[in-house]
Design a protein around this motif. Structure first.
Motif, PDB file in Angstrom:
ATOM      1  N   GLU A 143       9.956   2.805   2.550  1.00  0.00           N
ATOM      2  CA  GLU A 143      10.682   1.750   1.844  1.00  0.00           C
ATOM      3  C   GLU A 143       9.997   0.396   2.030  1.00  0.00           C
ATOM      4  O   GLU A 143       9.964  -0.417   1.109  1.00  0.00           O
ATOM      5  N   ALA A 144       9.424   0.170   3.206  1.00  0.00           N
ATOM      6  CA  ALA A 144       8.738  -1.103   3.456  1.00  0.00           C
ATOM      7  C   ALA A 144       7.554  -1.263   2.504  1.00  0.00           C
ATOM      8  O   ALA A 144       7.325  -2.347   1.946  1.00  0.00           O
ATOM      9  N   ILE A 145       6.792  -0.198   2.296  1.00  0.00           N
ATOM     10  CA  ILE A 145       5.621  -0.281   1.407  1.00  0.00           C
ATOM     11  C   ILE A 145       6.077  -0.459  -0.043  1.00  0.00           C
ATOM     12  O   ILE A 145       5.511  -1.267  -0.792  1.00  0.00           O
ATOM     13  N   ASN A 146       7.127   0.257  -0.436  1.00  0.00           N
ATOM     14  CA  ASN A 146       7.656   0.076  -1.796  1.00  0.00           C
ATOM     15  C   ASN A 146       8.163  -1.344  -2.021  1.00  0.00           C
ATOM     16  O   ASN A 146       8.013  -1.898  -3.114  1.00  0.00           O
ATOM     17  N   LEU A 147       8.752  -1.924  -0.981  1.00  0.00           N
ATOM     18  CA  LEU A 147       9.221  -3.310  -1.083  1.00  0.00           C
ATOM     19  C   LEU A 147       8.048  -4.235  -1.401  1.00  0.00           C
ATOM     20  O   LEU A 147       8.109  -5.066  -2.307  1.00  0.00           O
ATOM     21  N   VAL A 148       6.950  -4.072  -0.670  1.00  0.00           N
ATOM     22  CA  VAL A 148       5.783  -4.940  -0.892  1.00  0.00           C
ATOM     23  C   VAL A 148       5.189  -4.675  -2.278  1.00  0.00           C
ATOM     24  O   VAL A 148       4.819  -5.606  -3.000  1.00  0.00           O
ATOM     25  N   HIS A 151      -1.550   8.214   3.812  1.00  0.00           N
ATOM     26  CA  HIS A 151      -0.355   9.037   3.590  1.00  0.00           C
ATOM     27  C   HIS A 151       0.113   8.782   2.158  1.00  0.00           C
ATOM     28  O   HIS A 151      -0.073   7.679   1.626  1.00  0.00           O
ATOM     29  N   HIS A 152       0.730   9.759   1.540  1.00  0.00           N
ATOM     30  CA  HIS A 152       1.192   9.586   0.154  1.00  0.00           C
ATOM     31  C   HIS A 152       2.063   8.337  -0.005  1.00  0.00           C
ATOM     32  O   HIS A 152       2.100   7.728  -1.071  1.00  0.00           O
ATOM     33  N   SER A 153       2.763   7.952   1.046  1.00  0.00           N
ATOM     34  CA  SER A 153       3.630   6.777   0.920  1.00  0.00           C
ATOM     35  C   SER A 153       2.838   5.474   0.900  1.00  0.00           C
ATOM     36  O   SER A 153       3.413   4.425   0.606  1.00  0.00           O
ATOM     37  N   ASN A 154       1.531   5.537   1.180  1.00  0.00           N
ATOM     38  CA  ASN A 154       0.694   4.345   0.991  1.00  0.00           C
ATOM     39  C   ASN A 154      -0.277   4.569  -0.165  1.00  0.00           C
ATOM     40  O   ASN A 154      -1.311   3.915  -0.251  1.00  0.00           O
ATOM     41  N   ILE A 155       0.056   5.493  -1.036  1.00  0.00           N
ATOM     42  CA  ILE A 155      -0.722   5.724  -2.265  1.00  0.00           C
ATOM     43  C   ILE A 155       0.205   5.584  -3.486  1.00  0.00           C
ATOM     44  O   ILE A 155      -0.031   4.772  -4.379  1.00  0.00           O
ATOM     45  N   VAL A 156       1.280   6.375  -3.471  1.00  0.00           N
ATOM     46  CA  VAL A 156       2.109   6.488  -4.672  1.00  0.00           C
ATOM     47  C   VAL A 156       2.783   5.159  -5.062  1.00  0.00           C
ATOM     48  O   VAL A 156       2.819   4.813  -6.252  1.00  0.00           O
ATOM     49  N   PRO A 157       3.297   4.362  -4.106  1.00  0.00           N
ATOM     50  CA  PRO A 157       3.892   3.076  -4.526  1.00  0.00           C
ATOM     51  C   PRO A 157       2.875   2.182  -5.250  1.00  0.00           C
ATOM     52  O   PRO A 157       3.249   1.440  -6.165  1.00  0.00           O
TER      53      PRO A 157
END
Ligand code: PMP
Length: 420
Positions: free
Chosen positions: A97-102, A124-130
């Motif tokens: 959620e923090a990465i999506n916020l940014v 990690h996918h969470s630092n790619i997909v957003p």
């Protein structure tokens, strides 16, 4: 010389005394989530037993008390990351959620067609997909720093990719799949030199070493409580005050406004602007208890302990014929990623599980990295502060057992006659 592990804290973690499949549990899946010490479980329960109320709105005593505890938790996170100010800490559900916020609040309004977001093959996918989502919204493009065979970033390629179109560097501090520790302070300096903003994904870093966001110099730093001996559903974003101040809200609701009217709504300053709705109050307070716990043990001691285990585990795995480590970077934290000839990682994980050894098998939400190495996945043993040599010995014994079952023991063991 060979270091020796120094911590013996498993007794602080109630779940670790629970047998699995009738065996002593060797919990080596800390990269996925860590177990919780009694102090954290108790802090969350105590909040509900003694202090529960909604925050920031009550005139009554309990609400003010809960608000003080929640604000105190923010100050604990601030000190933990050595942020300059408490209002630079935004509570989120976690790293994702923090990465999506940014991406949505910093990136979406600022990025334009052709702007470049630089990340790495090991994200990690969470630092790619957003970032892919924000690229679709803005026309920005992703640039990818390659990874070398040993699992370290190609720093020459990184230098070559930095340019005047680079608006953001989004880089993991520690790889969840390989354990590689990236030189984030140096990378931040280089990215700042071309005018880019820097986000560091700290999900796999904060439990293994002390983190100082001012020393790193990054603009954003994200982490999850559940990988730091705290609860799920709570994490934090550090954001430099000058940046947060100019970022619009990304979710609307209660608690993030100053005034609401149908013709004009004004927003609260950070961090409230980014915390719409009732937050995970108990989670934030229990996260602070987790931080208190690791700080009482000491991150330097945790680091020394885990490095000793990592050395021991690396040697032990290298000594098993047919086992190949994936990721042999100079600087690694907490993770042993490996393949066993002739045994699919999922089969290995299942056999290990029957022996009470909990590991993770698969792509570890890092599919581009697996593609880079030409493998579908790995087996991953990941360390926590409560692990000891016995856990690694159990891992090694279980791998031997799997090889015997599959008849694949690097040619050194008698063949069982079973097909591999
Ligand atoms: N980044 C990295 C490097 C991770 O290891 C993880 C969790 N595996 C995440 C981001 C996402 O964290 P969460 O699921 O807690 O949001």
């Amino acid at each position: 010389g060979v270091q020796t592990p120094i911590l013996d804290l498993a007794a602080d973690f109630p779940i670790l005394s629970r047998p699995v499949h009738g065996r002593r549990l060797a919990y080596l899946d800390n990269g996925a989530t860590t177990q919780k010490p009694a102090a954290v479980i108790e802090a969350e329960a105590r909040f509900y037993r003694e202090s529960n109320a909604n925050i920031h709105r009550g005139v009554h005593w309990l609400s003010q008390h809960a608000t003080e505890l929640y604000d105190g938790a923010r100050a604990t996170v601030q000190r933990f990351l050595n942020a300059a100010r408490a209002d630079e800490i935004v509570f989120t559900r976690g790293t994702t959620e923090a990465i999506n916020l940014v991406a949505q609040s910093w990136g979406r309004p600022r990025l334009a067609a052709g702007d470049e977001i630089l990340l790495s093959t090991m994200e990690h996918h969470s630092n790619i997909v957003p970032w892919q989502l924000v690229c679709e919204q803005t026309g920005a493009v992703l640039k990818v720093i390659p990874v070398q065979d040993n699992g370290e970033l190609d720093m020459a390629a990184f230098e070559g990719l930095l340019g005047e179109r680079t608006r953001l560097l989004a880089i993991t501090h520690v790889s969840n799949a390989l354990g590689t520790v990236n030189p984030v302070a140096e990378m931040t300096r280089r990215a700042h030199a071309v005018g880019a903003v820097v986000l560091v994904d700290g999900a796999q870093a904060v439990a293994h070493q002390a983190v100082d966001v001012q020393a790193i110099g990054c603009d954003f730093y994200a982490f999850s409580g559940h990988k730091l001996y705290g609860p799920t559903g709570i994490g934090a974003l550090y954001g430099r005050a000058e940046l947060l101040r100019h970022m619009p809200p990304w979710q609307g609701g209660g608690d993030m406004i100053r005034t609401v009217a149908f013709d004009n709504t004004t927003f609260a300053p950070p961090p409230q602007r980014f915390e719409a709705g009732t937050p995970n109050i108990a989670g934030a307070i229990a996260l602070a208890a987790a931080i208190d716990y690791v700080q009482a043990v000491g991150l330097a001691r945790i680091h020394a302990h885990e490095q000793a285990l990592l050395d021991y585990g690396t040697r032990a795995l290298q000594d098993i014929p047919g086992v190949r480590l994936v990721g042999t970077a100079q600087d690694r934290a907490g993770i042993l990623s490996f393949l066993v000839d002739g045994i699919h990682p999922h089969d290995l994980g299942t056999i290990l599980d029957a022996e009470g050894v909990a590991i993770r098998a698969g792509h570890h939400c890092a599919m581009p990295l697996m593609t880079r190495f030409g493998i579908p996945g790995t087996a991953r043993a990941s360390l926590g502060l409560y692990n000891g040599l016995a856990d690694l010995d159990a891992l090694v014994a279980a791998i031997h057992k799997a090889q015997a079952l599959f008849g694949t023991r690097g040619g050194t063991a008698p063949c069982t006659g079973r097909a591999a």
